[in-house]
Design an enzyme around this catalytic site. Structure first.
Site, PDB file in Angstrom:
ATOM      1  CB  ILE A   1      -5.372   2.549  -1.948  1.00  0.00           C
ATOM      2  CG1 ILE A   1      -4.580   3.682  -2.600  1.00  0.00           C
ATOM      3  CG2 ILE A   1      -6.601   3.100  -1.239  1.00  0.00           C
ATOM      4  CD1 ILE A   1      -5.339   4.418  -3.687  1.00  0.00           C
TER       5      ILE A   1
ATOM      6  CB  THR B   1      -0.945   0.019   1.219  1.00  0.00           C
ATOM      7  OG1 THR B   1      -0.175   0.040   2.421  1.00  0.00           O
ATOM      8  CG2 THR B   1      -1.856  -1.197   1.224  1.00  0.00           C
ATOM      9  CG  ASP B   2      -0.908   4.779  -1.804  1.00  0.00           C
ATOM     10  OD1 ASP B   2      -1.665   4.642  -0.815  1.00  0.00           O
ATOM     11  OD2 ASP B   2      -1.314   5.194  -2.909  1.00  0.00           O
ATOM     12  CB  ALA B   3       1.356   7.819   2.012  1.00  0.00           C
ATOM     13  N   GLY B   4      -1.636   6.523   1.363  1.00  0.00           N
ATOM     14  CA  GLY B   4      -3.079   6.665   1.522  1.00  0.00           C
ATOM     15  C   GLY B   4      -3.765   5.366   1.934  1.00  0.00           C
TER      16      GLY B   4
END
Length: 123
Positions: A15, A10-13
């Site tokens: 997702i 996942t990324d910082a958001g």
């Protein structure tokens, strides 16, 4: 092939980072061979390489999701293959890509080995 989404995907958001969908499809293509106790190569300097990808990002996945990657042969020619690979979250298609693979030996395109043609013909 089933894929579980881990924190590293996942990324910082929170997702799944977009390039990971392509990685999931790569793993699914490799599994086609591994399930048959094979490798997708006949030697150190041969194997399938990606010539073209057309990708559509349709929805998102998050930490803990279980995804299904499906693979379908669209075209099988002497020196290349076109696959449709899709990633599903339950009944929702979240990613789709059409990928053109060329078989190379010694860095040069060549005929797909008959053994591998047989694997893809079984789809």
């Amino acid at each position: 092939m089933k894929i579980r989404v881990y924190y590293e995907d996942t990324d910082a958001g929170g997702i799944v980072y977009h390039t990971n969908y392509i990685k999931y499809c790569e793993r699914a293509r490799s599994e086609i061979f591994f399930e048959r106790n094979m490798k997708p190569t006949l030697g150190n300097n041969s194997g399938f390489v990606v010539r073209d990808i057309k990708a559509s990002f349709l929805a998102t996945a998050v930490l803990g999701d279980t995804l299904d990657v499906t693979t379908k042969v669209l075209t099988l020619k002497r020196s290349f293959i076109v696959l449709l690979q899709e990633v599903w979250k339950e009944e929702v298609k979240i990613f789709s890509m059409e990928v053109v693979l060329v078989y190379v030996d010694g860095g040069k395109p060549c005929r797909i080995p008959e053994l591998f043609e047989d694997v893809f013909s079984s789809f």
